[in-house]
Write a protein that holds these residues in place. Structure first.
Motif, PDB file in Angstrom:
ATOM      1  N   GLY A 101    -119.251  30.356  -0.606  1.00  0.00           N
ATOM      2  CA  GLY A 101    -119.575  30.072   0.796  1.00  0.00           C
ATOM      3  C   GLY A 101    -119.538  31.326   1.658  1.00  0.00           C
ATOM      4  O   GLY A 101    -118.836  32.298   1.360  1.00  0.00           O
ATOM      5  N   GLY A 102    -120.309  31.260   2.747  1.00  0.00           N
ATOM      6  CA  GLY A 102    -120.340  32.371   3.695  1.00  0.00           C
ATOM      7  C   GLY A 102    -118.990  32.570   4.371  1.00  0.00           C
ATOM      8  O   GLY A 102    -118.637  33.686   4.767  1.00  0.00           O
ATOM      9  N   LYS A 103    -118.251  31.501   4.501  1.00  0.00           N
ATOM     10  CA  LYS A 103    -116.970  31.571   5.192  1.00  0.00           C
ATOM     11  C   LYS A 103    -116.014  32.525   4.464  1.00  0.00           C
ATOM     12  O   LYS A 103    -115.331  33.328   5.095  1.00  0.00           O
ATOM     13  N   LEU A 106    -116.901  36.120   5.076  1.00  0.00           N
ATOM     14  CA  LEU A 106    -116.408  36.624   6.363  1.00  0.00           C
ATOM     15  C   LEU A 106    -114.946  37.044   6.252  1.00  0.00           C
ATOM     16  O   LEU A 106    -114.544  38.101   6.740  1.00  0.00           O
ATOM     17  N   TRP A 127    -117.997  31.055  17.169  1.00  0.00           N
ATOM     18  CA  TRP A 127    -117.795  30.019  16.152  1.00  0.00           C
ATOM     19  C   TRP A 127    -116.296  29.886  15.873  1.00  0.00           C
ATOM     20  O   TRP A 127    -115.586  30.892  15.773  1.00  0.00           O
ATOM     21  N   TYR A 130    -113.863  32.401  13.628  1.00  0.00           N
ATOM     22  CA  TYR A 130    -113.685  33.865  13.702  1.00  0.00           C
ATOM     23  C   TYR A 130    -112.275  34.291  14.147  1.00  0.00           C
ATOM     24  O   TYR A 130    -111.629  35.063  13.427  1.00  0.00           O
ATOM     25  N   ASN A 173    -123.106  37.323  15.464  1.00  0.00           N
ATOM     26  CA  ASN A 173    -123.659  36.170  14.754  1.00  0.00           C
ATOM     27  C   ASN A 173    -124.981  35.769  15.408  1.00  0.00           C
ATOM     28  O   ASN A 173    -124.997  35.288  16.521  1.00  0.00           O
ATOM     29  N   ASN A 177    -124.136  30.307  16.436  1.00  0.00           N
ATOM     30  CA  ASN A 177    -123.418  29.043  16.505  1.00  0.00           C
ATOM     31  C   ASN A 177    -122.261  29.292  17.456  1.00  0.00           C
ATOM     32  O   ASN A 177    -121.423  30.156  17.149  1.00  0.00           O
ATOM     33  N   ASP A 205    -122.996  38.214  10.824  1.00  0.00           N
ATOM     34  CA  ASP A 205    -123.069  36.895  10.178  1.00  0.00           C
ATOM     35  C   ASP A 205    -124.488  36.355  10.390  1.00  0.00           C
ATOM     36  O   ASP A 205    -124.854  35.972  11.496  1.00  0.00           O
ATOM     37  N   ILE A 207    -125.989  33.789   8.643  1.00  0.00           N
ATOM     38  CA  ILE A 207    -126.110  32.551   7.872  1.00  0.00           C
ATOM     39  C   ILE A 207    -127.237  31.636   8.388  1.00  0.00           C
ATOM     40  O   ILE A 207    -127.800  30.859   7.635  1.00  0.00           O
ATOM     41  N   TYR A 208    -127.581  31.755   9.691  1.00  0.00           N
ATOM     42  CA  TYR A 208    -128.667  30.917  10.242  1.00  0.00           C
ATOM     43  C   TYR A 208    -129.995  31.657  10.311  1.00  0.00           C
ATOM     44  O   TYR A 208    -130.914  31.233  11.036  1.00  0.00           O
ATOM     45  N   SER A 238    -126.124  27.887   2.443  1.00  0.00           N
ATOM     46  CA  SER A 238    -125.696  26.604   3.026  1.00  0.00           C
ATOM     47  C   SER A 238    -126.744  26.032   3.967  1.00  0.00           C
ATOM     48  O   SER A 238    -127.030  24.835   3.940  1.00  0.00           O
ATOM     49  N   LYS A 239    -127.296  26.872   4.829  1.00  0.00           N
ATOM     50  CA  LYS A 239    -128.205  26.380   5.865  1.00  0.00           C
ATOM     51  C   LYS A 239    -129.660  26.504   5.415  1.00  0.00           C
ATOM     52  O   LYS A 239    -130.439  25.573   5.572  1.00  0.00           O
ATOM     53  N   ARG A 247    -121.212  25.712  -2.023  1.00  0.00           N
ATOM     54  CA  ARG A 247    -120.333  26.832  -1.712  1.00  0.00           C
ATOM     55  C   ARG A 247    -120.887  28.124  -2.307  1.00  0.00           C
ATOM     56  O   ARG A 247    -120.378  28.671  -3.287  1.00  0.00           O
ATOM     57  N   TYR A 325    -127.823  23.969  16.810  1.00  0.00           N
ATOM     58  CA  TYR A 325    -126.841  23.408  17.727  1.00  0.00           C
ATOM     59  C   TYR A 325    -127.351  23.466  19.157  1.00  0.00           C
ATOM     60  O   TYR A 325    -128.027  24.421  19.533  1.00  0.00           O
TER      61      TYR A 325
END
Ligand code: PMP
Ligand code: GLU
Length: 391
Positions: A101-103, A106, A127, A130, A173, A177, A205, A207-208, A238-239, A247, A325
């Motif tokens: 996962g990206g989390k 980070l 987000w 962080y 980011n 988000n 980041d 990720i989007y 993920s996105k 993950r 979002y």
């Protein structure tokens, strides 16, 4: 009993995940809930990716992968993707680590660069994860507030105001988000100028990245002159490929930092899942049309939701440029964002994330995700219109 970790005790649990769990539990208990809380695509992972995972399992990719930091075809596919899409040149063998996962990417990025007392700038609204991650990695989070009235714009002066001799890094980011903003060339120039001026690491980041509207262009800090040696880029599937449950993310950057990242990965989670990595190769090498279709659907939902929310008395919603979002506010309400989210679930059956979860400047807002089917969004608008005067 002896005391527990003061650092871990000092951080809250992830509110996005907590409200998602709560919404799912209410639904399971038979409540009519529109789940606009956690950002998880409502689309299924494309078939060609799941097929590759089944195939990999059948081929025996159920043991530890080799290399642990990522199977070679995946490291190569990531390097190709980042060269083509982002203009970032990477050596697959030394500059990339695949993560669950990206989390986790980070957290590894922060862990590899921080020493106790180091300050990390983050842009608020932020987000949820962080600031707690900075704390867990031994650093001190420092908020740079971006005013909603100025479209959450990043400027060099806003960044400089928070720089001290202890500032080590800046987290960005884009697409963002929770604000939905996409970094512009001018904003990126400000980030680069301040990073070079104060010798900062930049954690980007992305990720989007694939969810971006109206022909806007995604810009990567690592591709800017002088930035490759100081930028760590996070991305994942993920996105872009609706793969939150698989993950699969990655971190890419200069090899001296990535060496520490690989060491930390190997002493903690060991690796991402082996067959997931094979599926990721299929995803990155496969056709792009499924990602484009999902982005087109998010755009359609944005085009419906933003005017529909603004048409409701007492609701104000900025347009968004990317990610999935919306971050509306309720200008006539005296409620805190936690009270607003509570009232939305109790009176209208709409699950949302309180804006304060994204920092003090999120107060007065709630976050709705549009990674939710159109008929659910239509239901949410109708429900909200009925109760807005009570909020
Ligand atoms: N960054 C941001 C801004 C996010 O919203 C998320 C949540 N998906 C992540 C990183 C991490 O995503 P994941 O761990 O699911 O790859
Ligand atoms: N990133 C998504 C969100 O913000 C998923 C939940 C999480 O990882 O925080 O809702």
């Amino acid at each position: 009993m002896k005391d527990l970790s003061r650092i871990v005790s000092s951080i809250p649990p992830s509110e996005t995940l907590a409200v998602s769990d709560k919404a799912k539990a209410l639904k399971a208990a038979g409540r009519d809930v529109v789940a606009l809380a956690g950002g998880d695509p409502d689309f299924d992972t494309p078939d060609y990716i799941t097929a590759a995972a089944f195939q990999a399992i059948e081929n025996g990719a159920t043991h530890y992968p080799a290399p642990m930091k990522g199977i070679t075809p995946l490291l190569e596919a990531i390097a190709d993707k980042m060269q083509t899409d982002n203009g970032i040149t990477l050596k697959p063998g030394s500059d990339i680590v695949v993560t669950p996962g990206g989390k986790w990417a980070l957290f590894l990025a922060l862990s590899a660069i921080l020493n106790p007392g180091d300050e990390v700038l983050y842009l608020e609204p932020v987000w949820v994860s962080y600031p707690p991650m900075i704390v867990l990695a031994g650093g001190t989070p420092v908020a740079v507030t971006l005013p909603a009235a100025d479209n959450f714009r990043i400027t060099a002066d806003r960044l400089r105001e928070k720089i001290t001799p202890r500032t080590k890094a800046l987290m960005v980011n884009s697409p963002n988000n929770p604000t939905g903003r996409v970094i512009t060339r001018e904003e990126l120039d400000a980030v680069v100028e301040v990073a070079l001026e104060h010798d900062l690491y930049v954690i980007s980041d992305e990720i989007y990245e694939s969810i971006i509207f109206d022909g806007r262009q995604h810009l990567s800090p690592a591709a800017q002159p002088g930035m490759a040696e100081r930028t760590l880029t996070i991305n994942g599937l993920s996105k872009s490929h609706a793969m939150t449950g698989w993950r699969l993310g990655w971190l890419a950057g200069p090899s001296p930092i990535m060496k520490l990242v690989a060491q930390m990965n190997s002493q903690t989670v060991s690796s991402a899942a082996n067959f997931t990595m094979h599926a990721a190769v299929a995803a990155l090498k496969g056709p792009r049309d499924t990602t484009q279709q999902m982005t087109a659907a998010y755009k359609k939902r944005r085009d419906f939701m933003v005017p529909a929310l603004n048409a409701i008395d007492g609701v104000e919603c900025m347009d968004i440029e990317g990610a999935f979002y919306l971050f509306p506010r309720f200008p006539n309400s005296t409620k805190t964002s936690a009270e607003l989210a509570e009232a939305l679930i109790e009176k209208a059956g709409i699950a949302s994330v309180p804006g304060a979860a994204f920092g003090r400047s999120g107060e007065g807002h709630v976050r709705f995700t549009i990674a939710t089917a159109m008929n659910e969004l239509e239901k949410a608008v109708a429900k909200l219109a009925k109760v807005a005067h009570e909020l």
